[in-house]
Design an enzyme around this catalytic site. Structure first.
Site, PDB file in Angstrom:
ATOM      1  N   ASP A   1       5.789  -7.000   2.782  1.00  0.00           N
ATOM      2  CA  ASP A   1       4.786  -7.401   1.792  1.00  0.00           C
ATOM      3  C   ASP A   1       5.446  -7.605   0.430  1.00  0.00           C
ATOM      4  O   ASP A   1       6.094  -6.689  -0.098  1.00  0.00           O
ATOM      5  CB  ASP A   1       3.759  -6.256   1.705  1.00  0.00           C
ATOM      6  CG  ASP A   1       2.416  -6.718   1.210  1.00  0.00           C
ATOM      7  OD1 ASP A   1       2.219  -7.919   1.006  1.00  0.00           O
ATOM      8  OD2 ASP A   1       1.539  -5.833   1.048  1.00  0.00           O
TER       9      ASP A   1
ATOM     10  N   SER B   1       0.849  -1.203   0.000  1.00  0.00           N
ATOM     11  CA  SER B   1       0.000   0.000   0.000  1.00  0.00           C
ATOM     12  C   SER B   1       0.879   1.246   0.000  1.00  0.00           C
ATOM     13  O   SER B   1       0.384   2.359  -0.208  1.00  0.00           O
ATOM     14  CB  SER B   1      -0.934  -0.003   1.215  1.00  0.00           C
ATOM     15  OG  SER B   1      -0.205  -0.272   2.396  1.00  0.00           O
TER      16      SER B   1
ATOM     17  N   GLU C   1       0.027 -12.089  -1.536  1.00  0.00           N
ATOM     18  CA  GLU C   1      -1.365 -12.222  -1.969  1.00  0.00           C
ATOM     19  C   GLU C   1      -1.528 -13.602  -2.587  1.00  0.00           C
ATOM     20  O   GLU C   1      -0.798 -13.972  -3.507  1.00  0.00           O
ATOM     21  CB  GLU C   1      -1.725 -11.090  -2.930  1.00  0.00           C
ATOM     22  CG  GLU C   1      -1.710  -9.750  -2.213  1.00  0.00           C
ATOM     23  CD  GLU C   1      -2.170  -8.582  -3.063  1.00  0.00           C
ATOM     24  OE1 GLU C   1      -2.747  -8.792  -4.150  1.00  0.00           O
ATOM     25  OE2 GLU C   1      -1.949  -7.433  -2.631  1.00  0.00           O
TER      26      GLU C   1
ATOM     27  N   GLU D   1      -9.219  -9.968   3.373  1.00  0.00           N
ATOM     28  CA  GLU D   1      -9.542  -8.589   2.971  1.00  0.00           C
ATOM     29  C   GLU D   1     -10.886  -8.528   2.249  1.00  0.00           C
ATOM     30  O   GLU D   1     -11.133  -9.273   1.281  1.00  0.00           O
ATOM     31  CB  GLU D   1      -8.432  -8.017   2.065  1.00  0.00           C
ATOM     32  CG  GLU D   1      -8.754  -6.583   1.615  1.00  0.00           C
ATOM     33  CD  GLU D   1      -7.574  -5.779   1.096  1.00  0.00           C
ATOM     34  OE1 GLU D   1      -6.427  -6.256   1.170  1.00  0.00           O
ATOM     35  OE2 GLU D   1      -7.830  -4.653   0.622  1.00  0.00           O
TER      36      GLU D   1
HETATM   37  O1  KIV Z   1      -0.480  -3.442   1.504  1.00  0.00           O
HETATM   38  C1  KIV Z   1      -1.099  -3.420   2.573  1.00  0.00           C
HETATM   39  O2  KIV Z   1      -1.053  -2.447   3.326  1.00  0.00           O
HETATM   40  C2  KIV Z   1      -1.889  -4.595   2.917  1.00  0.00           C
HETATM   41  C3  KIV Z   1      -2.787  -4.499   4.110  1.00  0.00           C
HETATM   42  C4  KIV Z   1      -3.928  -3.612   3.849  1.00  0.00           C
HETATM   43  C5  KIV Z   1      -3.205  -5.836   4.598  1.00  0.00           C
HETATM   44  O3  KIV Z   1      -1.821  -5.578   2.253  1.00  0.00           O
END
Ligand code: KIV
Length: 266
Positions: free
Chosen positions: A84, A46, A116, A183
């Protein structure tokens, strides 16, 4: 201060204690989040939306994620740090996935990675965790798949899709993930998934029955501009507070009020 570990996060589910996860992208904010007692800090992709001003997460690169993970790690003493995996860091091959997950640990200072998840990446989750890297799954709305799904849509409303997500959650656990982000799915489906697996679920737009909750920090403190999704709760409106502070500074400089004698050297 003692670090939150993967086994502790799994024990929290067994004890019925809620897990709290918040995103961070810089050291100063991560430090505030850590001192507030959050269990997991996620350096989310994000990053693209909230820091880089992009319309989606797809252009975010591994090098950018590593840079932000590294600086976030400097602000954290207690919380578990999860990085992530950005778009195309794990999709092309398992080898890519292991190598890039390893970069989060070796270069970024993370203690786990999130990716993901769909049926195509169960082997990848297995391979990464076999390499010694804890993996958090992520099912339901997967922002890296917006061009397949046609946008940011709630997932799992149709019976077939709900069944698929339930099976996917079970397979993600079997593949060796230590937790799963749910999500934007209906709350009853999130409840069913949470009750059907032994690893913690962490919800965002998935209702109150998950084992934990995550919010993007800019949403939580009111820095994100409108419109915000229905599941976001703003605990403060920092955008308003910061705008007023900067406007006051502008006015005082223009009027010659700042700097005054108290803010000047002799
Ligand atoms: O990228 C992100 O911040 C996320 C969260 C919203 C779980 O994947």
């Amino acid at each position: 201060m003692k670090k939150v570990t993967v086994p502790e996060l799994c024990d929290m589910k067994r004890r019925g204690e809620k897990i709290v996860m918040v995103t961070a992208y810089d050291s100063a904010t991560a430090n505030i989040i850590d001192e507030a007692g959050v269990d997991i800090v996620l350096v989310g992709d994000s990053l693209g939306n909230v820091i880089q001003g992009l319309p989606n997460t797809l252009p975010v690169t591994m090098d950018e994620m590593i840079y932000h993970t590294k600086i976030v790690s400097k602000g954290i003493e207690h919380a578990h740090l999860c990085g992530d995996m950005p778009f195309m860091s794990y999709q092309a091959s398992k080898e890519d996935a292991i190598r890039n997950a390893g970069r989060f640990i070796k270069e970024g200072g993370a203690e786990s990675i999130k990716l993901e998840t769909n049926e195509n990446y169960l082997d990848t989750i297995y391979a990464i965790q076999k390499a010694g890297i804890p993996v958090m799954g992520h099912i339901g709305l997967c922002p890296q798949s917006i061009h397949i799904t046609g946008g940011y849509k709630i997932q799992g409303r149709e019976i077939q899709e709900a069944k698929r997500l339930l099976e996917l959650a079970k397979s993600t656990e079997e593949a060796g993930a230590f937790s799963i982000v749910l999500e934007s799915i209906p709350k009853e489906l999130a409840k069913k998934i949470t009750e059907s697996i032994n690893i913690p679920t962490i919800g965002i737009g998935a209702g109150p029955f998950c084992d934990g909750q995550v919010l993007v920090i800019n949403d939580l403190v009111g820095l994100s501009p409108d419109p915000i999704p229905r599941f976001v709760k703003r605990y403060v409106n920092l955008r308003e507070i910061m705008t007023k502070a900067v406007r006051d500074f502008v006015d005082e400089v223009r009027e010659g009020v700042f700097p005054d004698v108290d803010h000047s050297y002799n």
